[in-house]
Design an enzyme around this catalytic site. Structure first.
Site, PDB file in Angstrom:
ATOM      1  N   GLY A 245      -3.567 -37.588 -56.296  1.00 23.46           N
ATOM      2  CA  GLY A 245      -2.746 -37.512 -55.086  1.00 23.46           C
ATOM      3  C   GLY A 245      -3.439 -36.769 -53.964  1.00 23.46           C
ATOM      4  O   GLY A 245      -3.558 -37.257 -52.852  1.00 23.46           O
ATOM      5  N   PHE A 246      -3.815 -35.516 -54.221  1.00 19.72           N
ATOM      6  CA  PHE A 246      -4.598 -34.691 -53.294  1.00 19.72           C
ATOM      7  C   PHE A 246      -3.887 -34.427 -51.973  1.00 19.72           C
ATOM      8  O   PHE A 246      -4.523 -34.102 -50.970  1.00 19.72           O
ATOM      9  CB  PHE A 246      -5.974 -35.319 -53.038  1.00 19.72           C
ATOM     10  CG  PHE A 246      -6.690 -35.732 -54.285  1.00 19.72           C
ATOM     11  CD1 PHE A 246      -7.089 -34.789 -55.218  1.00 19.72           C
ATOM     12  CD2 PHE A 246      -6.946 -37.064 -54.554  1.00 19.72           C
ATOM     13  CE1 PHE A 246      -7.740 -35.156 -56.380  1.00 19.72           C
ATOM     14  CE2 PHE A 246      -7.592 -37.447 -55.724  1.00 19.72           C
ATOM     15  CZ  PHE A 246      -7.988 -36.484 -56.630  1.00 19.72           C
ATOM     16  N   ASN A 597      -5.164 -23.003 -69.289  1.00 19.32           N
ATOM     17  CA  ASN A 597      -5.919 -23.887 -70.171  1.00 19.32           C
ATOM     18  C   ASN A 597      -7.350 -23.978 -69.645  1.00 19.32           C
ATOM     19  O   ASN A 597      -7.619 -24.686 -68.676  1.00 19.32           O
ATOM     20  CB  ASN A 597      -5.275 -25.268 -70.211  1.00 19.32           C
ATOM     21  CG  ASN A 597      -5.981 -26.209 -71.182  1.00 19.32           C
ATOM     22  OD1 ASN A 597      -6.954 -25.839 -71.838  1.00 19.32           O
ATOM     23  ND2 ASN A 597      -5.487 -27.440 -71.273  1.00 19.32           N
ATOM     24  N   PRO A 598      -8.289 -23.269 -70.238  1.00 24.65           N
ATOM     25  CA  PRO A 598      -9.658 -23.259 -69.712  1.00 24.65           C
ATOM     26  C   PRO A 598     -10.277 -24.644 -69.593  1.00 24.65           C
ATOM     27  O   PRO A 598     -11.087 -24.885 -68.696  1.00 24.65           O
ATOM     28  CB  PRO A 598     -10.418 -22.401 -70.731  1.00 24.65           C
ATOM     29  CG  PRO A 598      -9.375 -21.544 -71.362  1.00 24.65           C
ATOM     30  CD  PRO A 598      -8.131 -22.379 -71.404  1.00 24.65           C
ATOM     31  N   THR A 600      -8.838 -27.743 -68.869  1.00 20.39           N
ATOM     32  CA  THR A 600      -8.429 -28.473 -67.669  1.00 20.39           C
ATOM     33  C   THR A 600      -8.680 -27.652 -66.408  1.00 20.39           C
ATOM     34  O   THR A 600      -8.931 -28.216 -65.342  1.00 20.39           O
ATOM     35  CB  THR A 600      -6.947 -28.876 -67.762  1.00 20.39           C
ATOM     36  OG1 THR A 600      -6.157 -27.720 -68.070  1.00 20.39           O
ATOM     37  CG2 THR A 600      -6.737 -29.924 -68.843  1.00 20.39           C
ATOM     38  N   GLN A 604     -10.581 -28.839 -63.039  1.00 22.91           N
ATOM     39  CA  GLN A 604     -10.043 -28.744 -61.683  1.00 22.91           C
ATOM     40  C   GLN A 604     -11.035 -28.078 -60.734  1.00 22.91           C
ATOM     41  O   GLN A 604     -11.251 -28.536 -59.612  1.00 22.91           O
ATOM     42  CB  GLN A 604      -8.737 -27.945 -61.695  1.00 22.91           C
ATOM     43  CG  GLN A 604      -7.524 -28.751 -62.086  1.00 22.91           C
ATOM     44  CD  GLN A 604      -7.170 -29.755 -61.016  1.00 22.91           C
ATOM     45  OE1 GLN A 604      -6.700 -29.417 -59.945  1.00 22.91           O
ATOM     46  NE2 GLN A 604      -7.422 -31.023 -61.303  1.00 22.91           N
ATOM     47  N   GLY A 667      -3.433 -19.922 -58.648  1.00 24.58           N
ATOM     48  CA  GLY A 667      -3.529 -21.357 -58.413  1.00 24.58           C
ATOM     49  C   GLY A 667      -4.981 -21.760 -58.329  1.00 24.58           C
ATOM     50  O   GLY A 667      -5.818 -21.011 -57.824  1.00 24.58           O
ATOM     51  N   GLU A 670      -6.834 -26.072 -55.310  1.00 25.04           N
ATOM     52  CA  GLU A 670      -7.514 -26.240 -54.036  1.00 25.04           C
ATOM     53  C   GLU A 670      -8.724 -25.339 -53.834  1.00 25.04           C
ATOM     54  O   GLU A 670      -9.678 -25.695 -53.138  1.00 25.04           O
ATOM     55  CB  GLU A 670      -6.518 -26.016 -52.895  1.00 25.04           C
ATOM     56  CG  GLU A 670      -5.930 -27.279 -52.365  1.00 25.04           C
ATOM     57  CD  GLU A 670      -4.409 -27.362 -52.475  1.00 25.04           C
ATOM     58  OE1 GLU A 670      -3.850 -28.152 -51.733  1.00 25.04           O
ATOM     59  OE2 GLU A 670      -3.795 -26.664 -53.292  1.00 25.04           O
TER      60      GLU A 670
END
Length: 709
Positions: A245-246, A597-598, A600, A604, A667, A670
């Protein structure tokens, strides 16, 4: 069956690598995306977009098209259902009028939706749409973006006020031992998630149901309810699997068109955007022109900072690319001024795109800081450390945590920064000039109220329902780990269901706030359920459901500056004979709260860093001033980084839990892209001795940039 959580407590799930819980379904094809789900009597809609940039529709010649095989209807401004746009949407913003399709005869930009052709098959709909003749009255247009545009104006956005200022900028610049005044530009960029935007609408017993690919089902449901003047309870939107989506998958024209057609035809209608249509209808990152002025004393400590960012928006909707935002967080000075300004042009509306504001803003700011370090004769990391603020430069608020120095120190150690010769152009590998660069990264951390429900099932498992959206980030898996720890059970006893507006209010997947917001609600529901199950000793607990609502808890958060931070490092090789720039290796060290979760999380962060390579060297949408449309609006003409462009790339983190979050989350969605383009540009300078202040750093720009070291 009696279920208890007593006895030996399972090993903690949070913080351990875990493959995606939906992974087997995705690799076997069992996971269905919005454009794949079957419906009985499904009809297919195909959008027709304007071929002019500005003017009016004189007529839609649909008679011949309606006689074509399989065609069911042609919707346009003369016959489409009316919708209401006089409401306030998400985050207090008015809806983009682009979503109110077929309501008038005006065309405000190239690629404006002018009709929807609906047919029995997708192929029939496409053929008929391509045959539809639309006559226009064309008017002069203006799509030219420049830093000197006379109609630019300050504009507030999601990132804060249009202008912030304190101190006497002119006086502090005059008193500075070293002054930098430079302009930086970034081009128009597009999201391009692998899964196109797709929606199927149908009416079921008086209730509107939409199967969609989006970043927040309740967001879409509420917008559709407002547009069509429906009771919100009569609209259900589902979005179980999303292929990226981004920031682009909010409320768009295709969803509204699908609802209109389903209403008119009284049968399910699916509308899927083509890749080329996404370049007009799915939003994009505005181009920017940014001026940065820095003044420092002889030791490199800032006395003056000014960051002015100009971006564009459409004539029908105001969206701000808040590039001056990073300066409001990263560095302080006695005189400090930031401004986000806009100019309205005859172009499609921009929108949120991964790290909106921070991605282009960090390129300008972090390039300028590197230039200042060069002028001062100070190591770029040392200069940044000397300018670490004690509190928010604009807000004056304390930081929840600010472990940026730890990121730089750890990154410098692992990257071998101490062995770097600061002189540009002195390292070679055959025909290649080599250089290294660095930059800081930051992104706002927030939490929004969310609700969740946790249920003890008869088979001893637990079901968690939350209206989250997993757009490829691994959110479904992260929430499974969080729920398992809160329930004190193994992860295989937890099922997490997401992506259904019937599950109630929850934060969208956006702003790096999704997992933080959802985890808070899931933890509260799971904690309460665990206590209920323990109290029901000897009583079958199946059917017990506990609901949570974090509105009060989020509202009670103390006012602080909350951000994820990072330090980006890049090594590049530049062939000055061909202009080719190759990134050889990258390292990002981040302070981004507790890592759930390292596996995923690292994906990211490296994904963001790869996108930063793409931003620095490849991505650039070019608009034809004559037609107002884009050249090469497809993945052949719009270049992105591919496997051959991705070097050795590593992402890691320092310990940085947020003490005000029940799970310690910040977070990561981004912050991975922020600062990458600047680190690469700074490395290109170190390799060649030539500064590049405009992205992307194309071969022709390298060749024409002047003499190299």
């Amino acid at each position: 069956m009696t279920t208890t959580t007593t006895g030996t407590r399972p090993a903690q799930a949070v913080g351990t690598a875990h493959t995606r819980v939906e992974g087997p379904d995705k690799v076997t094809g069992a996971a269905r995306y919005a454009g794949e789900i079957p419906f009985t009597e499904l009809a297919h809609g195909w959008l027709v977009l304007s071929t002019i940039t500005r003017g009016r529709i004189r007529s839609v010649e649909d008679a011949a098209v309606l006689e074509m095989p399989g065609v069911l209807t042609v919707l346009h401004h003369g016959n489409a259902p009316r919708v209401d746009t006089g409401y306030t949407g998400m985050m207090g913003m008015s809806p983009d009028p682009t979503i109110a399709v077929f309501q008038h005869d005006r065309v405000p930009h190239a690629g404006w939706p002018v009709a929807l052709v609906v047919a029995e098959t997708s192929e029939q709909a496409r053929e008929a749409a391509e045959a539809l003749v639309v006559h226009y009255e064309e008017e002069p247009h203006n799509v030219t973006f420049s830093g000197e545009h006379p109609d630019a104006y300050p504009a507030p956005g999601v990132g804060g006020p249009g202008v912030t200022e304190k101190g006497d900028l002119a006086a502090e610049l005059a008193a500075s031992a070293v002054v930098l005044d430079a302009e930086y530009t970034t081009p128009e960029e597009h999201h391009n998630p692998m899964e196109p935007h797709a929606a199927t609408a149908h009416w079921d017993g008086g209730r509107l149901e939409v199967v969609d690919s989006n970043q927040g089902t309740l967001w879409v449901a509420n917008e559709l309810a407002n547009l069509f003047s429906l009771d919100p309870a009569s609209v259900r939107v589902r979005s179980e699997h999303v292929g990226g989506g981004f920031g682009s998958k909010g409320v768009r024209a295709h969803q509204v068109a699908a609802v209109m057609a389903a209403t008119v035809l009284a049968r399910p209608v699916r509308v899927v955007m083509t890749r080329r249509q996404m370049f007009s209808l799915a939003g994009y990152r505005s181009p920017t022109t940014q001026r940065v002025r820095l003044g420092a004393d002889a030791e490199g400590r800032l006395r003056a900072l000014e960051h002015d960012c100009l971006s564009l928006t459409s004539t029908v909707h105001e969206f701000v690319e808040a590039g001056a935002g990073p300066a409001r967080v990263m560095y302080d000075a006695p005189a400090h001024r930031t401004a986000n300004r806009l100019v309205r042009l005859d172009v499609p509306s921009p929108t949120f795109m991964r790290a909106p504001g921070e991605a282009p803003g960090s390129f300008a700011l972090e390039s300028a800081v590197d230039e200042l370090a060069e002028k001062c004769g100070i190591d770029p990391i040392e200069l940044r450390l000397r300018n670490e603020p004690a509190a928010g430069p604009v807000s004056g608020l304390p930081f929840s945590t600010r472990n940026l120095p730890a990121c730089f120190r750890e990154g410098a150690r692992r990257f071998g920064w101490a062995d770097r010769d600061p002189r540009p152009g002195v390292r070679r590998d055959g025909r290649w000039l080599l250089g290294t660069g660095t930059a800081a990264a930051s992104f706002f951390v927030g939490a929004m109220p969310s609700t969740a429900a946790a249920t003890a099932e008869a088979d001893g498992t637990f079901t968690v329902r939350i209206n989250a959206s997993d757009i490829g980030t691994g959110a479904r898996t992260a929430l499974t780990l969080i729920a398992a720890d809160a329930l004190q059970v193994p992860t295989d006893r937890v099922r997490v269901r997401i992506g259904d507006s019937d599950f109630g209010p929850a934060m969208i997947a956006g702003g790096s706030m999704g997992t933080r917001s959802w985890a808070w609600a899931v933890t509260a529901a799971a904690d309460a359920l665990r206590e209920r199950v323990a109290l029901s000793d000897g009583i079958p607990p199946e059917g017990i459901t506990v609901r949570s609502d974090t509105t009060d808890a989020v509202g009670a958060l103390a006012q602080k500056e909350r951000h994820s931070f990072g330090a980006q490092f890049a090594e590049v090789a530049v062939d000055v004979a061909t202009g080719e720039v190759r990134v050889r290796r990258m390292l990002g060290i981040f302070a981004a709260g507790r890592i759930i979760n390292p596996l995923t999380a690292r994906g990211q962060l490296t994904g963001g860093m790869i996108w930063g390579i793409s931003m620095a060297l490849h991505e650039e949408a070019i608009r034809d001033e004559g037609t107002g449309a884009l050249y090469g609006a497809d993945l052949a003409g719009y270049h992105v980084a591919t496997n051959a462009d991705v070097p050795l790339i590593e992402a890691d983190w320092v310990d940085d839990p947020d003490p005000d979050d029940p799970v310690g989350i910040k977070g990561i969605g981004e912050v991975g892209i922020v600062g990458v383009a600047a680190a690469i540009a700074n490395a290109v300078w170190h390799a060649t001795g030539v500064r590049h202040r405009s992205l992307p750093i194309r071969p022709d720009r390298v060749l024409t940039a002047g003499p190299h070291a």
